[in-house]
Enzyme design. Structure first.
Site, PDB file in Angstrom:
ATOM      1  N   ASN A 183       0.870  -1.184   0.000  1.00 16.27           N
ATOM      2  CA  ASN A 183       0.000   0.000   0.000  1.00 16.27           C
ATOM      3  C   ASN A 183       0.901   1.226   0.000  1.00 16.27           C
ATOM      4  OD1 ASN A 183      -1.816   2.039   0.522  1.00 16.27           O
ATOM      5  ND2 ASN A 183      -2.231   1.435   2.646  1.00 16.27           N
ATOM      6  N   LYS A 213       0.109   4.222  -0.208  1.00 18.11           N
ATOM      7  CA  LYS A 213      -0.560   5.401   0.381  1.00 18.11           C
ATOM      8  C   LYS A 213      -0.375   6.604  -0.547  1.00 18.11           C
ATOM      9  CE  LYS A 213       0.234   3.533   4.951  1.00 18.11           C
ATOM     10  NZ  LYS A 213       0.026   3.731   6.372  1.00 18.11           N
ATOM     11  N   HIS A 231      -9.453   0.893   4.950  1.00 21.75           N
ATOM     12  CA  HIS A 231      -8.187   1.068   5.667  1.00 21.75           C
ATOM     13  C   HIS A 231      -8.437   1.971   6.876  1.00 21.75           C
ATOM     14  CE1 HIS A 231      -4.108   2.426   6.533  1.00 21.75           C
ATOM     15  NE2 HIS A 231      -3.682   1.372   5.879  1.00 21.75           N
ATOM     16  N   GLU A 241      -6.948   4.444   7.947  1.00 23.20           N
ATOM     17  CA  GLU A 241      -6.841   5.883   7.660  1.00 23.20           C
ATOM     18  C   GLU A 241      -8.116   6.392   6.997  1.00 23.20           C
ATOM     19  OE1 GLU A 241      -3.111   5.588   5.568  1.00 23.20           O
ATOM     20  OE2 GLU A 241      -2.163   5.027   7.453  1.00 23.20           O
ATOM     21  N   GLU A 293      -5.264  -5.164  10.765  1.00 23.47           N
ATOM     22  CA  GLU A 293      -4.260  -4.121  10.969  1.00 23.47           C
ATOM     23  C   GLU A 293      -4.551  -3.387  12.274  1.00 23.47           C
ATOM     24  OE1 GLU A 293      -2.360  -2.832   7.066  1.00 23.47           O
ATOM     25  OE2 GLU A 293      -4.206  -1.704   7.218  1.00 23.47           O
ATOM     26  N   GLY A 310       2.364   2.150  10.783  1.00 23.68           N
ATOM     27  CA  GLY A 310       3.288   3.269  10.612  1.00 23.68           C
ATOM     28  C   GLY A 310       3.991   3.681  11.895  1.00 23.68           C
ATOM     29  N   SER A 346       3.523  -2.195  10.404  1.00 24.85           N
ATOM     30  CA  SER A 346       4.979  -2.183  10.619  1.00 24.85           C
ATOM     31  C   SER A 346       5.663  -3.499  10.253  1.00 24.85           C
ATOM     32  CB  SER A 346       5.297  -1.787  12.073  1.00 24.85           C
ATOM     33  OG  SER A 346       4.821  -0.475  12.331  1.00 24.85           O
TER      34      SER A 346
HETATM   35  C1  PEP Z   1      -0.732   0.113   6.066  1.00 25.37           C
HETATM   36  O1  PEP Z   1      -0.767   1.261   5.696  1.00 25.37           O
HETATM   37  O2  PEP Z   1      -1.637  -0.652   5.749  1.00 25.37           O
HETATM   38  C2  PEP Z   1       0.383  -0.327   6.888  1.00 25.37           C
HETATM   39  C3  PEP Z   1       0.351  -1.508   7.416  1.00 25.37           C
HETATM   40  O3  PEP Z   1       1.429   0.572   7.067  1.00 25.37           O
HETATM   41  P1  PEP Z   1       2.872   0.239   7.704  1.00 25.37           P
HETATM   42  O4  PEP Z   1       3.359  -1.040   7.099  1.00 25.37           O
HETATM   43  O5  PEP Z   1       3.715   1.401   7.336  1.00 25.37           O
HETATM   44  O6  PEP Z   1       2.677   0.097   9.182  1.00 25.37           O
END
Ligand code: PEP
Length: 253
Positions: A10, A12, A95, A97, A167, A173, A211
């Protein structure tokens, strides 16, 4: 049942035409040995560019969001059929976000997931609790409700076509990855919840996101209910993303 591992990047709201070219060339050149299903999800304006660059390659194309609507006077929206037209096979829906910054409630997520399936896209529906919810002992209640809402909108057969991404919001992040056992416990809970609703849950892939790096991926992928990863930050750097893909390949059935 053996489920094929899946790794999804992803991007983003990152990238530029020039940066995308560099990243994609590196992935295509250096990742020839990767033997696992891989998807990248660039921002909308780059879907055409990335789709063209990936033609004939081992990486599939996905988007980060879709509209709940099919067509018409919805300024700024992008429909599921447009994504198909651009060569997408996958779409991320709900997601965290989108949920926290753009107010997407469970009901909206469910409508979007249905729109994706109706257009022939593979939806990756994201679920996960905040740190406060986990500390209050509500993680399973929150995730269970997110799952139930999608299942009730799709029905058992529709829900069997889902890919779920667990998630935890506190891991996205932040550099704070969930412990493999913590993630496994929630993945097992999600599968049991789908099963309880009458969905053929053994065939549903449940990805972990939050992460993930090339270093921590092997310990996550070895868990029986973790079927791959949704990767944010690490998907923007070829060696890191390829390391995660290779960790999945080495465990692929
Ligand atoms: C994500 O945006 O779905 C995500 C898991 O981000 P990150 O790997 O940076 O934590």
């Amino acid at each position: 049942m053996v489920r094929k591992k899946l790794v999804v990047g992803n991007w983003k709201m990152n990238g530029s035409r020039a940066q995308n070219d560099v990243l994609l060339s590196a992935l295509k050149e250096e990742g020839r040995d990767v033997a696992v299903e891989v998807v990248v999800c660039p921002p909308y304006p780059y879907l055409g560019q990335v789709g063209q660059a990936l033609e004939g390659a081992w990486i599939a194309l996905g988007a980060q969001n879709i509209s709940s609507f099919n067509a018409g006077a919805y300024t700024g929206e992008v429909s599921a059929s447009m994504l198909v037209d651009l060569g997408c096979a996958w779409v991320i829906v709900g997601h965290s976000e989108r949920r926290s910054l753009f107010g997407e409630a469970n009901e909206v997520v469910a409508v979007k997931v249905r729109a994706a399936l109706e257009a022939g896209l593979n939806p990756i529906v994201c679920v996960g609790e905040t740190l406060g919810q986990r500390e209050d002992g509500k993680a399973e209640a929150v995730v269970g409700e997110q799952i139930d809402s999608v299942v009730s909108a799709l029905g058992q057969d529709g829900a069997a076509k889902l890919t779920v991404a667990y998630e935890p919001v506190w891991a996205i992040g932040t550099g704070r990855v969930a412990l493999p056992e913590q993630a496994q416990a929630m993945h097992r809970f999600i599968r049991a919840r789908l099963d309880l609703a009458g969905v053929a849950a053994e065939g549903v892939r449940i990805l972990y996101g939050g992460s993930v790096t090339a270093e921590n991926a092997p310990l996550l992928f070895v868990q029986p209910d973790i079927d791959g990863a949704l990767v944010g930050g690490a998907s923007l750097v070829a060696p890191g993303f390829l390391g995660i893909c290779r960790a999945a390949s080495s465990m692929a059935a």
